[in-house]
Design a protein around this motif. Structure first.
Motif, short mmCIF file in Angstrom:
data_model
loop_
_atom_site.label_atom_id
_atom_site.label_comp_id
_atom_site.label_asym_id
_atom_site.label_seq_id
_atom_site.Cartn_x
_atom_site.Cartn_y
_atom_site.Cartn_z
N GLY A 275 -62.46 79.42 -66.72
CA GLY A 275 -63.51 78.44 -66.45
C GLY A 275 -64.15 78.71 -65.11
N ASN B 175 -64.32 83.37 -68.54
CA ASN B 175 -64.34 82.13 -69.29
C ASN B 175 -62.95 81.62 -69.63
N VAL C 193 -69.05 83.34 -75.58
CA VAL C 193 -69.03 82.56 -74.36
C VAL C 193 -69.90 81.31 -74.48
N GLY C 194 -69.32 80.17 -74.14
CA GLY C 194 -70.10 78.94 -74.10
C GLY C 194 -70.42 78.62 -72.65
N LEU D 94 -72.25 77.78 -65.61
CA LEU D 94 -70.88 77.30 -65.71
C LEU D 94 -70.30 77.64 -67.07
N GLY D 95 -69.12 78.20 -67.06
CA GLY D 95 -68.45 78.48 -68.33
C GLY D 95 -67.30 77.51 -68.54
N ALA D 96 -67.01 77.20 -69.78
CA ALA D 96 -65.88 76.33 -70.07
C ALA D 96 -64.65 77.20 -70.25
N SER D 97 -63.51 76.75 -69.74
CA SER D 97 -62.30 77.57 -69.85
C SER D 97 -61.71 77.50 -71.26
N TYR D 98 -60.84 78.42 -71.53
CA TYR D 98 -60.14 78.50 -72.81
C TYR D 98 -59.47 77.16 -73.13
#
Lengths: 150, 107
Positions: free
Chosen positions: B44, B41, A134-135, A65-69
């Motif tokens: 998300g 990203n 990327v986090g 899962l990536g966190a959005s901007y």
């Protein structure tokens, strides 16, 4: 001035897009959970009597899962005041349920109707010390798939 | 080869224990995937490229563990556990371990 306007516009686009994506994701999760209701998942170790292993009993499901901007931005601001980060809670919950759905789908594909000793692991796979990259977190669910006659 | 993360397997008896076997795999992120993930990203959600990458490396780690167990003469690995750790910036280690055993079907 124009830079600030562009940054705000990007934030707005990111906020809207991420909330739409998340809402759609939750709708899909609900449907798939309903479809997979015949595969039961437990985190206890003891198999029920008459249970038998399927061919590849170790099953797993994972999601990165990536966190959005937008979320990254909001987190940076909330970091000053502290407190709950509600928007992260919902996205991680969604990812965890998705991982469990994949686990159940993998079990179902082998004719299993139960997964026992289910473990959930969460790990951060982002680069450390560099905020520009990327986090992301990985959620892994794994367990032992069994077939139990009805 | 039987792999499970439980200790007692229904229908089988453990005849012999060989102790701990393990496998690992350290993967760095692919530059192309990293760029794509950077785009993704912005909005998300899931980063599919990474999900696949980590699944591949986990399979490789499991394969290494299985190879070790076979070399010992085992026919199963029980109590399998997965772990992930970030060892270096941009790289993840996937680690899997378990107990190698010889299993015998219950008469």
């Amino acid at each position: 001035m124009i830079e600030i306007a562009i940054a705000l516009l990007l934030l707005l686009v990111s906020a809207v897009a991420s909330s739409v994506i998340e809402r759609r994701h939750f709708v899909r999760i609900e449907q798939e959970e309903a479809q997979l209701s015949q595969v039961l998942i437990f985190n206890e170790k003891q198999p029920p009597p008459h249970a038998s292993l399927v061919k590849q009993s170790l099953v797993s499901g994972s999601v990165v899962l990536g966190a959005s901007y937008f979320k990254t931005f909001v987190t940076a601001i909330q970091g000053i005041f502290g407190g709950r980060l509600g928007h992260y809670e919902s996205s991680i919950e969604g990812a965890r349920r998705e991982a469990l759905i994949r686990l159940r789908r993998a079990a179902h594909a082998q004719g299993a109707n139960m997964v026992i000793n289910v473990r959930l692991e969460t790990s951060s796979i982002s680069k450390q010390g560099n905020k520009q990259t990327v986090g992301a977190v990985e959620i892994l669910a794994y367990g032992t798939a069994l077939h139990v006659p009805k | 080869m039987l792999l499970t993360n439980i200790e007692a397997i229904p229908g089988y008896r453990i005849r012999q224990h060989f102790g701990l076997v393990q496998g690992n795999s350290v993967r760095a992120k692919h530059a192309g995937r990293d760029i794509m993930a950077g785009f993704k990203n912005f909005f998300g959600g899931e980063l599919k490229g990474y999900t696949e990458l980590l699944n591949e490396s986990r399979e490789q780690a499991t394969q290494r563990m299985t190879d070790q167990a076979i070399a010992l003469g085992a026919n199963g690995v029980i109590n399998v556990r997965f772990a992930t750790s970030s060892v270096a910036p941009g790289a993840a280690e996937l680690f899997v371990y378990g107990t190698a055993v010889v299993l015998e079907a219950d008469a």
